[in-house]
Design a protein around this motif. Structure first.
Motif, PDB file in Angstrom:
ATOM      1  N   PHE A  33      -0.462  49.788  15.504  1.00 57.23           N
ATOM      2  CA  PHE A  33      -1.516  50.523  14.815  1.00 57.23           C
ATOM      3  C   PHE A  33      -0.949  51.395  13.690  1.00 57.23           C
ATOM      4  O   PHE A  33       0.246  51.491  13.497  1.00 57.23           O
ATOM      5  CB  PHE A  33      -2.288  51.389  15.813  1.00 57.23           C
ATOM      6  CG  PHE A  33      -3.218  50.590  16.697  1.00 57.23           C
ATOM      7  CD1 PHE A  33      -4.382  50.036  16.190  1.00 57.23           C
ATOM      8  CD2 PHE A  33      -2.933  50.394  18.040  1.00 57.23           C
ATOM      9  CE1 PHE A  33      -5.242  49.312  16.999  1.00 57.23           C
ATOM     10  CE2 PHE A  33      -3.783  49.684  18.859  1.00 57.23           C
ATOM     11  CZ  PHE A  33      -4.938  49.137  18.342  1.00 57.23           C
ATOM     12  N   TRP A  34      -1.872  52.034  12.973  1.00 53.41           N
ATOM     13  CA  TRP A  34      -1.593  52.926  11.850  1.00 53.41           C
ATOM     14  C   TRP A  34      -0.959  52.162  10.683  1.00 53.41           C
ATOM     15  O   TRP A  34      -1.245  50.985  10.476  1.00 53.41           O
ATOM     16  CB  TRP A  34      -0.761  54.133  12.306  1.00 53.41           C
ATOM     17  CG  TRP A  34      -1.487  54.979  13.302  1.00 53.41           C
ATOM     18  CD1 TRP A  34      -1.246  55.087  14.641  1.00 53.41           C
ATOM     19  CD2 TRP A  34      -2.644  55.809  13.050  1.00 53.41           C
ATOM     20  NE1 TRP A  34      -2.157  55.944  15.243  1.00 53.41           N
ATOM     21  CE2 TRP A  34      -3.020  56.401  14.282  1.00 53.41           C
ATOM     22  CE3 TRP A  34      -3.385  56.129  11.905  1.00 53.41           C
ATOM     23  CZ2 TRP A  34      -4.101  57.273  14.406  1.00 53.41           C
ATOM     24  CZ3 TRP A  34      -4.459  56.996  12.029  1.00 53.41           C
ATOM     25  CH2 TRP A  34      -4.802  57.562  13.262  1.00 53.41           C
ATOM     26  N   ASP A  35      -0.072  52.816   9.923  1.00 50.53           N
ATOM     27  CA  ASP A  35       0.377  52.251   8.647  1.00 50.53           C
ATOM     28  C   ASP A  35       1.247  51.011   8.796  1.00 50.53           C
ATOM     29  O   ASP A  35       1.465  50.299   7.810  1.00 50.53           O
ATOM     30  CB  ASP A  35       1.155  53.303   7.849  1.00 50.53           C
ATOM     31  CG  ASP A  35       0.272  54.444   7.367  1.00 50.53           C
ATOM     32  OD1 ASP A  35      -0.945  54.397   7.617  1.00 50.53           O
ATOM     33  OD2 ASP A  35       0.796  55.387   6.756  1.00 50.53           O
ATOM     34  N   CYS A  36       1.765  50.765   9.989  1.00 48.41           N
ATOM     35  CA  CYS A  36       2.672  49.626  10.173  1.00 48.41           C
ATOM     36  C   CYS A  36       2.032  48.320   9.718  1.00 48.41           C
ATOM     37  O   CYS A  36       2.695  47.481   9.090  1.00 48.41           O
ATOM     38  CB  CYS A  36       3.079  49.510  11.634  1.00 48.41           C
ATOM     39  SG  CYS A  36       3.882  50.974  12.286  1.00 48.41           S
ATOM     40  N   ALA A  37       0.764  48.144  10.044  1.00 49.56           N
ATOM     41  CA  ALA A  37       0.097  46.889   9.689  1.00 49.56           C
ATOM     42  C   ALA A  37       0.045  46.706   8.181  1.00 49.56           C
ATOM     43  O   ALA A  37       0.252  45.602   7.664  1.00 49.56           O
ATOM     44  CB  ALA A  37      -1.316  46.878  10.276  1.00 49.56           C
ATOM     45  N   GLU A  38      -0.218  47.775   7.461  1.00 50.14           N
ATOM     46  CA  GLU A  38      -0.255  47.668   5.999  1.00 50.14           C
ATOM     47  C   GLU A  38       1.135  47.408   5.437  1.00 50.14           C
ATOM     48  O   GLU A  38       1.306  46.595   4.522  1.00 50.14           O
ATOM     49  CB  GLU A  38      -0.836  48.948   5.396  1.00 50.14           C
ATOM     50  CG  GLU A  38      -1.086  48.820   3.895  1.00 50.14           C
ATOM     51  CD  GLU A  38      -0.899  50.117   3.153  1.00 50.14           C
ATOM     52  OE1 GLU A  38      -1.530  50.302   2.109  1.00 50.14           O
ATOM     53  OE2 GLU A  38      -0.091  50.953   3.597  1.00 50.14           O
ATOM     54  N   PHE A  39       2.155  48.084   5.968  1.00 47.99           N
ATOM     55  CA  PHE A  39       3.517  47.877   5.482  1.00 47.99           C
ATOM     56  C   PHE A  39       3.958  46.429   5.706  1.00 47.99           C
ATOM     57  O   PHE A  39       4.595  45.820   4.829  1.00 47.99           O
ATOM     58  CB  PHE A  39       4.483  48.833   6.180  1.00 47.99           C
ATOM     59  CG  PHE A  39       4.481  50.220   5.604  1.00 47.99           C
ATOM     60  CD1 PHE A  39       4.682  50.432   4.254  1.00 47.99           C
ATOM     61  CD2 PHE A  39       4.278  51.316   6.414  1.00 47.99           C
ATOM     62  CE1 PHE A  39       4.683  51.714   3.722  1.00 47.99           C
ATOM     63  CE2 PHE A  39       4.268  52.598   5.897  1.00 47.99           C
ATOM     64  CZ  PHE A  39       4.470  52.804   4.545  1.00 47.99           C
ATOM     65  N   ASN A 624      -6.439  53.228  10.197  1.00 43.89           N
ATOM     66  CA  ASN A 624      -6.211  52.559  11.461  1.00 43.89           C
ATOM     67  C   ASN A 624      -7.262  51.510  11.774  1.00 43.89           C
ATOM     68  O   ASN A 624      -7.042  50.624  12.591  1.00 43.89           O
ATOM     69  CB  ASN A 624      -6.176  53.602  12.592  1.00 43.89           C
ATOM     70  CG  ASN A 624      -5.222  53.193  13.687  1.00 43.89           C
ATOM     71  OD1 ASN A 624      -4.313  52.412  13.468  1.00 43.89           O
ATOM     72  ND2 ASN A 624      -5.440  53.709  14.869  1.00 43.89           N
ATOM     73  N   ASP A 625      -8.427  51.605  11.132  1.00 41.88           N
ATOM     74  CA  ASP A 625      -9.482  50.631  11.367  1.00 41.88           C
ATOM     75  C   ASP A 625      -9.540  49.576  10.261  1.00 41.88           C
ATOM     76  O   ASP A 625     -10.489  48.801  10.193  1.00 41.88           O
ATOM     77  CB  ASP A 625     -10.830  51.345  11.473  1.00 41.88           C
ATOM     78  CG  ASP A 625     -10.866  52.293  12.659  1.00 41.88           C
ATOM     79  OD1 ASP A 625     -10.266  51.955  13.689  1.00 41.88           O
ATOM     80  OD2 ASP A 625     -11.470  53.369  12.551  1.00 41.88           O
ATOM     81  N   THR A 626      -8.542  49.575   9.395  1.00 43.66           N
ATOM     82  CA  THR A 626      -8.487  48.613   8.290  1.00 43.66           C
ATOM     83  C   THR A 626      -7.201  47.799   8.302  1.00 43.66           C
ATOM     84  O   THR A 626      -7.215  46.569   8.216  1.00 43.66           O
ATOM     85  CB  THR A 626      -8.603  49.335   6.938  1.00 43.66           C
ATOM     86  OG1 THR A 626      -9.789  50.109   6.898  1.00 43.66           O
ATOM     87  CG2 THR A 626      -8.612  48.333   5.788  1.00 43.66           C
ATOM     88  N   PHE A 627      -6.068  48.486   8.408  1.00 47.62           N
ATOM     89  CA  PHE A 627      -4.777  47.831   8.222  1.00 47.62           C
ATOM     90  C   PHE A 627      -4.516  46.682   9.195  1.00 47.62           C
ATOM     91  O   PHE A 627      -3.997  45.635   8.780  1.00 47.62           O
ATOM     92  CB  PHE A 627      -3.645  48.862   8.303  1.00 47.62           C
ATOM     93  CG  PHE A 627      -3.680  49.896   7.202  1.00 47.62           C
ATOM     94  CD1 PHE A 627      -4.363  49.654   6.013  1.00 47.62           C
ATOM     95  CD2 PHE A 627      -3.033  51.108   7.343  1.00 47.62           C
ATOM     96  CE1 PHE A 627      -4.400  50.591   5.003  1.00 47.62           C
ATOM     97  CE2 PHE A 627      -3.054  52.058   6.338  1.00 47.62           C
ATOM     98  CZ  PHE A 627      -3.739  51.805   5.162  1.00 47.62           C
ATOM     99  N   PRO A 628      -4.838  46.804  10.495  1.00 43.00           N
ATOM    100  CA  PRO A 628      -4.618  45.637  11.378  1.00 43.00           C
ATOM    101  C   PRO A 628      -5.458  44.430  10.975  1.00 43.00           C
ATOM    102  O   PRO A 628      -5.027  43.282  11.156  1.00 43.00           O
ATOM    103  CB  PRO A 628      -5.019  46.162  12.769  1.00 43.00           C
ATOM    104  CG  PRO A 628      -4.840  47.633  12.691  1.00 43.00           C
ATOM    105  CD  PRO A 628      -5.237  47.992  11.286  1.00 43.00           C
TER     106      PRO A 628
END
Length: 997
Positions: A33-39, A624-628
């Motif tokens: 979760f959090w910024d990891c998915a975007e990175f 958190n509700d977008t990046f994943p």
């Protein structure tokens, strides 16, 4: 020990392997979760993420992603593994850093015992940091903090190597590392004061207080030069040069920036040439270091290059120098007052233009508005209670006991700084790492959520109340880590020892501790109620404290040598250090840091996307509700027919342009506005002005007025300018039922349920550009694509459409059904039953809850959210007489989704589940769950009752929920003939009530 250097190096590599194995074994195998998915998403295709970007991290991440061998499901695994490698390398360099400092404590020839002491000091300090809570958390996921701290450790180690060798090439290496680190995170810049102090102490025979102050001042100048002059103003000057050449001389975009960079390079080259010719050593060193900082900083060319390539993920679109300047300066983030600013109850009295904003036009740069400095009627020095958000204001008042209508005094302002910003938002995190942690819950000030502890009940009771009957929400939480303050004590002992033996080095390490910890608190000036814990920002200071933990071995050996031999004292000191810090930290922390087998974030993203019909438009908010979702689509290619639209980014013209283009399998969105209608600086927001409409207005007609350039459709302002406005809040959207059938939105049998027109009341006084774009989509979609909204968003996000929203899983679908005035259900209680049942039974996958060794707070939130919507669906299925389906759903959920309560809030879902179990004649299961819920609430309420009266203010809502659930469980069990259980609940209910009466 003649071969000390070789053994010391080998030991460092062994620690690299050991810590790397720890992190690899506990690493999350896929996206988190959090910024990891975007990175991960941005790294996989070298795209442009959120401001201020991390280009070097993306490039390194891309290299690691190639190890997946084309298997998209393994991309996240390998980018996560990059954090494992760099975290292990950080531990290795920490070990070598400690041994460099420790070796200086011996002036004469070292004995074998002395050398072993040096290595033992490094091992204990490095392993203590290996198992520290915050660092371990970042080491097993794809975030920038592992790589950032690696660069910080390199910088600090390199300055110690310079001190040992007196070779200025190390200073050039440091400059290059700092330049590179800018492309990851700015943490390494905070090591500059420590670097300057090492230089000062090395070059000064008799250090003084005044000399120390001057050294810190020079460090500040260097930091400002890098942070502002290099990172921002070099880009701004390039942008200004481009503005002149494009707008004045008629050149194409980019020529001015290139010419400026060539002039800058020529100037530095001449300065270096001049320094060599005239033997100006320090000028040469300074210019060479500047050159290497710029070499490292050049990683940001990736951002502007990829922005011009227009990838799928291209946030802020920094495809020109002005765009890059705003991107680096985090222009999309609100300014925070630091030295002087408003109080939370201040009123805006005016504003001043501070600078001109520019956007890239077709042929020239165009003005995109002015930067504003807001003026307020109430200001104070060092403002810490400044946020005017309603929830923040209420928090200030509660935390500081400020009455309504009262302005915070300067002393109350300082109290918030010391107790909340420093105490709660720094020292609490620090003590998590070296004293103990109560649980993994997001703390907001209560006695049972996310506090630091020692594990010694008498000590913890002084702050948190009675610790003799701790509730399940604490003792059953895997984040309940008790270090008994032992690592903290060792660190303090090591600090005092080092200060006594080598004051200069103690001051250097302490400066690193301060500037990577408390100095960040001063600079960030955080407002309350942060959306997540922020301990990751201060990991550099925890790194510095681990150095002090290492030196406790030296201190213990010295103390023990008075009563035992040198070898025995060293052995005892080393064993004590290992057991009191890394051993207990690793043992206590393993279960809540072990993310092996955890796929809950990916499963959540899949389930969210699978809640939507084909070719849907899904409106979401928040990171958190977008990046994943982005990760699932962009990396693994899951449900790319759906267009995920982040409403916050929809206020940016470049993002709207992206939405108007085809993306993967998703057709362009039906946005009809021409680009000039919504470019940055145009229609950023429109105010409501009551134009006197009695009836609702067709949405397309409203859009025509709001996007019109005709003066007749605008309001004249006091300064003589004209501005578009919102003339009515009563919206209408005509509906063609046959078109709905044709587009498969409904079946032919459902035509009678369709309203001839949707009518709703817009619930805001301002319409922002993002709202304008959303309304454009709704008006021109013609129901050709299904429209969904995220469930976990602020109420005004739905724009008043609540009565037309129906649950179909994790998302709410917009359906133009007739509304029944008697139906008082909230949108979250109103499912599109058959569709939602099919989605949850046949499309949703919860395997991550079964395979995960640890269910983190976000995964718990997902589990509880799933139970909540499942209970809604089950209730509606029972109401519609579909008991078999309701039973099947309950069986699936009980089997696959965690059912244990971890908070009093969770018992609401437990109560609803119990209700459904009784209704479906699953009496035995219902009785067991009832008994478990009663036991849980009994323990929780007994603990709350044992607290001091002043602490009960935090538990008002918990008490209401608990007694509501107990009362209903009592009545329900009686209604279903479970009289023994009902009597037991009633007896305990009354006893608990008496404790709070």
């Amino acid at each position: 020990m003649k071969n000390f250097k070789s053994i010391n190096n080998l030991t460092g590599f062994i620690l690299f392997g050991l810590s790397g194995m720890v992190y690899w074994l506990t690493m999350e195998p896929t996206v988190s979760f959090w910024d990891c998915a975007e990175f991960i998403t941005a790294a996989d295709k070298l795209q442009v993420g959120h401001q201020p970007g991390a280009p070097l991290f993306l490039m390194i991440g891309k290299l690691f992603s190639m190890l997946s061998g084309g298997d998209t499901a393994k991309v996240a695994y390998w980018i996560n593994f990059s954090s494992v490698v760099f975290s292990a390398a950080t531990v290795m360099f920490l070990y070598w850093t400690i041994t460099l400092i420790a070796a200086k404590l011996y002036k004469q020839e070292k004995t074998t015992t002395d050398m072993l002491t040096i290595m033992a000091t490094g091992i204990v300090g490095a392993l203590a940091f290996t198992f520290s809570d915050t660092f371990w958390f970042s080491a097993v996921e794809a975030e920038v903090y592992a790589l950032s701290l690696f660069f910080t450790s390199l910088v600090f180690w390199a300055i110690l190597k310079w001190e040992a060798e007196s070779n200025d090439r190390w200073l050039i290496i440091i400059a290059f590392i700092i330049g590179l680190s800018i492309g990851v995170h700015l943490l390494s810049l905070l090591a500059i004061p420590a670097v300057v102090l090492v230089y000062y102490f090395k070059k000064t025979e008799k250090p003084s207080v005044w000399g120390f102050i001057k050294a810190i001042g020079i460090a500040g100048i260097i930091w400002v030069t890098v942070q502002y002059v290099i990172i921002q103003y070099v880009v701004l000057l390039a942008a200004k040069s481009d503005l002149f050449l494009v707008n004045t001389l008629g050149f194409g975009f980019g020529y001015g920036a290139v010419i400026f960079l060539l002039i800058l390079a020529a100037t530095i080259a001449y300065a270096i040439h001049y320094s060599i010719k005239h033997r100006k050593y320090h000028l040469n060193l300074g210019m060479t270091c500047l050159t290497f900082v710029l070499f490292g900083f050049s990683a940001y060319f990736l951002i502007i290059i990829r922005a011009n390539a227009k990838p799928s993920l291209n946030l802020s679109n920094p495809d020109n120098p002005f765009g890059l300047y705003g991107y680096l300066g985090r222009a999309n983030y609100a300014d925070t007052p630091l030295l002087y600013g408003q109080t939370f109850d201040a009123e805006q009295t005016g504003s001043k233009d501070t600078y001109t904003k520019y956007r890239k036009g077709k042929d020239k740069y165009e003005t995109a508005g002015k930067g504003l400095s807001i003026e307020y009627d109430k200001n104070m020095l060092f403002p810490r209670t400044y946020s005017t958000r309603t929830d923040h204001v209420n928090f200030y008042k509660q935390w500081l006991n400020i009455a309504d209508g009262q302005t915070p005094s300067f002393m109350q302002n300082l109290e918030f700084f010391t107790t909340y910003q420093m105490g709660f938002m720094y020292w609490r995190y620090f003590l998590w790492n070296f004293s103990g942690r109560q649980n993994d819950k997001h703390g907001q000030g209560s006695s049972t959520e996310g506090n630091w502890i020692t594990g010694i009940k008498s000590i913890d009771a002084l702050r948190l109340g009675n610790q003799d009957a701790l509730p399940p929400s604490i003792v059953q939480n895997k984040g309940y880590n008790r270090f008994y303050g032992l690592p903290l004590i060792l660190g303090i002992v090591g600090l005092l020892f080092l200060y006594r033996k080598n004051r200069n080095d103690a001051i250097v390490v302490t400066s690193l501790f301060f500037f990577t910890g408390l100095a960040i608190i001063l600079y960030l000036n955080q407002d309350p109620l942060q959306v997540r814990e922020r301990d990751y920002a201060y990991v550099g200071s925890f790194y510095a404290f681990a150095i002090f933990i290492g030196f406790s071995v030296f201190a213990l050996r010295e103390a023990l040598s008075r009563i035992s031999s040198p070898k025995l004292s060293l052995a005892l000191a080393t064993i004590t250090g290992l057991l009191a810090a890394p051993a207990i930290m690793g043992f206590q922390g393993w279960d809540d840091h072990n993310r092996s087998g955890k796929t809950t974030a990916l499963d959540w993203a899949k389930n969210y996307l699978n809640s939507c019909a084909p070719n849907a438009i899904l409106f979401v908010t928040a990171d958190n509700d977008t990046f994943p979702l982005w990760y699932a689509q962009e990396v693994e290619g899951i449900r790319t027919d759906i267009r995920v639209v982040n409403i916050q980014y929809l206020s940016d013209d470049a993002y709207i342009n992206q939405m108007k283009a085809k993306l993967n399998k998703s057709a362009p969105l039906p946005i009809t506005m021409a680009e000039e209608k919504y470019v940055n600086g145009v229609r950023d927001y429109l105010h409501y002005f009551d134009y006197g409409f009695k009836d609702s207005v067709e949405l397309k007609d409203l859009l025509a007025v709001m996007t019109s350039d005709d003066k007749g459709d605008k309001l004249e302002l006091s300064d003589g300018t004209y501005q578009n406005f919102l003339p009515s809040k009563k919206f209408k959207l005509s509906v063609d039922a046959d078109q709905l059938v044709k587009n498969h939105t409904i079946t032919d049998k459902e035509k009678d349920k369709v309203a001839p027109q949707m009518e709703w009341f817009y619930n805001k006084d301002v319409i922002f550009k993002s709202d304008l774009a959303m309304l454009d989509i709704l008006a021109n979609n013609n129901w050709e694509r299904p429209v969904y909204f995220e469930t976990n968003v602020p109420q005004d996000t739905y724009m008043g459409l609540d009565k037309y929203l129906y649950l179909e899983g994790y998302a709410l679908r917009l359906l133009p059904f007739k509304t029944d005035p008697k139906d008082t259900r909230d949108k979250m209680e109103r499912p599109n039953t058959d569709v939602m049942y099919h989605n949850m039974m046949h499309k949703f996958d919860y395997k991550g809850f079964q395979t995960a060794k640890y269910i983190d707070p976000e995964s718990k939130r997902v589990a509880e959210g799933t139970w909540a919507i499942s209970n809604v669906l089950t209730a509606n299925l029972i109401t519609e007489g579909k008991n078999n389906q309701a039973h099947n759903l309950l069986v699936k959920n009980i089997k696959e989704i965690p059912l244990r309560s971890s908070s009093i809030d969770d018992t609401l879902s437990r109560y609803q589940t119990i209700q459904h179990l009784y209704a479906l004649n699953e009496t035995n299961v219902a009785n067991k769950l009832t008994a478990d819920t009663l036991t849980f609430l009994d323990n929780e309420l007994n603990y709350i009752a044992s607290l001091e009266p002043e602490k009960l203010n935090y538990y008002g809502r918990d008490l209401q929920i608990a007694f509501y659930v107990l009362d209903n469980l009592y009545k329900m069990t009686a209604d279903y003939g479970q009289h023994h259980l009902s009597k037991k609940i009633n007896t305990r209910f009354k006893e608990l009530q008496a404790k709070f009466s």
